[in-house]
Design a protein around this motif. Structure first.
Motif, short mmCIF file in Angstrom:
data_model
loop_
_atom_site.label_atom_id
_atom_site.label_comp_id
_atom_site.label_asym_id
_atom_site.label_seq_id
_atom_site.Cartn_x
_atom_site.Cartn_y
_atom_site.Cartn_z
N ILE A 1 -3.35 7.33 -0.12
CA ILE A 1 -4.29 6.33 -0.60
C ILE A 1 -4.48 6.45 -2.11
O ILE A 1 -4.66 7.54 -2.64
CB ILE A 1 -5.64 6.47 0.13
CG1 ILE A 1 -5.47 6.11 1.62
CG2 ILE A 1 -6.69 5.57 -0.49
CD1 ILE A 1 -6.70 6.35 2.45
N ARG B 1 -8.50 3.27 4.12
CA ARG B 1 -7.24 2.61 4.45
C ARG B 1 -7.42 1.09 4.46
O ARG B 1 -6.60 0.34 3.94
CB ARG B 1 -6.74 3.07 5.82
CG ARG B 1 -6.10 4.43 5.84
CD ARG B 1 -4.66 4.34 5.39
NE ARG B 1 -3.99 5.63 5.45
CZ ARG B 1 -2.89 5.92 4.78
NH1 ARG B 1 -2.34 5.03 4.00
NH2 ARG B 1 -2.33 7.11 4.88
N ALA C 1 -4.64 -5.07 -1.55
CA ALA C 1 -3.33 -5.72 -1.50
C ALA C 1 -3.46 -7.21 -1.20
O ALA C 1 -2.80 -8.04 -1.83
CB ALA C 1 -2.44 -5.04 -0.46
N THR D 1 0.87 -1.17 0.00
CA THR D 1 0.00 0.00 0.00
C THR D 1 0.91 1.22 0.00
O THR D 1 2.13 1.11 0.14
CB THR D 1 -0.92 0.03 1.23
OG1 THR D 1 -0.11 0.18 2.42
CG2 THR D 1 -1.74 -1.25 1.34
N GLU E 1 -7.79 -0.31 0.94
CA GLU E 1 -6.52 -0.42 0.23
C GLU E 1 -5.76 -1.68 0.67
O GLU E 1 -5.14 -2.37 -0.15
CB GLU E 1 -5.66 0.82 0.46
CG GLU E 1 -4.48 0.89 -0.49
CD GLU E 1 -3.71 2.19 -0.40
OE1 GLU E 1 -3.32 2.70 -1.45
OE2 GLU E 1 -3.49 2.68 0.72
N ILE E 2 -5.84 -2.00 1.95
CA ILE E 2 -5.20 -3.23 2.44
C ILE E 2 -5.91 -4.45 1.88
O ILE E 2 -5.27 -5.44 1.50
CB ILE E 2 -5.17 -3.23 3.97
CG1 ILE E 2 -4.22 -2.14 4.49
CG2 ILE E 2 -4.75 -4.60 4.51
CD1 ILE E 2 -4.26 -1.93 5.98
#
Length: 257
Positions: A87, A158, A165, A83, A161-162
């Motif tokens: 963002i 946040r 991934a 990440t 975004e994780i």
């Protein structure tokens, strides 16, 4: 087992040495934090590991193979995801669609399969959706799956975004300041999330400025200062290291300030 090892890795920009002959490794299923003052070379180091920059000297080995001249997308396919501090979600996509993008490196159907609506493409899309919906459930994000991702509160973004991934099915996840911009409660939630990721079988490397989070979650901590690794060890040892206190925390500063 060492999942990643950097040996004597350096990066020079013109006459500036951003990373200087750093040796570093991560064992499988560890949570390792990389800390240091602004300008210490942390993000440059991340970029060297993920193929954005090529080392001036030294080498990086991931899962036993040297990442020499490997492109970022090739490294992602090998099993390393990251990440970013800022963002980078797709503004027109829903949460689920953003996460599904992370599965792109695991797809096999071609653009022609998609254009012709072939069964192989349809089946693969169903598989991707199923994988990503399970990730959203794991991260307690299911309620947001049909929301436009960038319309959500910052802390939720946040987590999305994780999730993206994780969707690339990595062995190692690199988190660049995952707690940046979060309030106290959100930082507690982020700490819980990182532990959940590790307990699921992932290995985690993070850059982070929040010392309370770092010292509470890390198996090991490495410290950079002006591109040099000045300390590495258990959190309790790092908190007492005079070089770290002087370089990063400042003389007389409290570790969790």
């Amino acid at each position: 087992m060492k999942i990643l090892e950097a040996s004597g890795i350096s990066k020079v920009f013109g006459g500036l040495t951003a990373v200087n002959k750093v040796d570093f490794h991560i064992d499988e299923h560890e949570i390792v934090s990389l800390i240091g003052p602004n300008g210490a070379g942390k993000t440059t180091f991340f970029n060297l590991l993920t193929g954005i920059y090529e080392p001036t000297e030294g080498r990086v080995d991931f899962l036993g193979a040297e990442l020499k001249k490997s492109k970022p997308f090739e490294i992602t396919k090998l099993g390393m995801a990251r990440t970013f501090q800022n963002i980078r979600l797709f503004s027109s996509m829903t949460v689920l669609e953003n996460v599904m993008v992370g599965q792109h490196c695991r797809t096999s159907s071609s653009i022609f399969d998609a254009l012709l609506h072939l069964k192989r493409h349809k089946n693969e899309e169903l598989r991707i959706r199923s994988v990503c919906e399970e990730i959203l459930e794991f991260l307690d994000l299911t309620q947001y799956k049909d929301e436009i991702a960038v319309s959500l509160p910052y802390g939720i973004q946040r987590h999305v975004e994780i999730a993206r991934a994780m969707a690339s099915s990595p062995r190692l996840i690199l988190l660049d300041e995952p707690a940046a911009g979060l309030n106290t409660n959100e930082k507690v939630e982020m700490t819980t999330l990182i532990r959940k990721i590790r307990d699921r079988g992932f290995t985690v490397l993070l850059i982070e400025h929040d010392m309370k989070l770092v010292m509470g979650i890390s198996d090991r901590v490495a410290v950079l200062d002006y591109g040099n690794k000045i300390a590495e060890g258990k959190p309790e040892a790092i908190m007492k290291d005079e070089r770290v206190i002087a370089a990063y925390l400042g003389k007389g500063a409290e570790p969790d300030a």
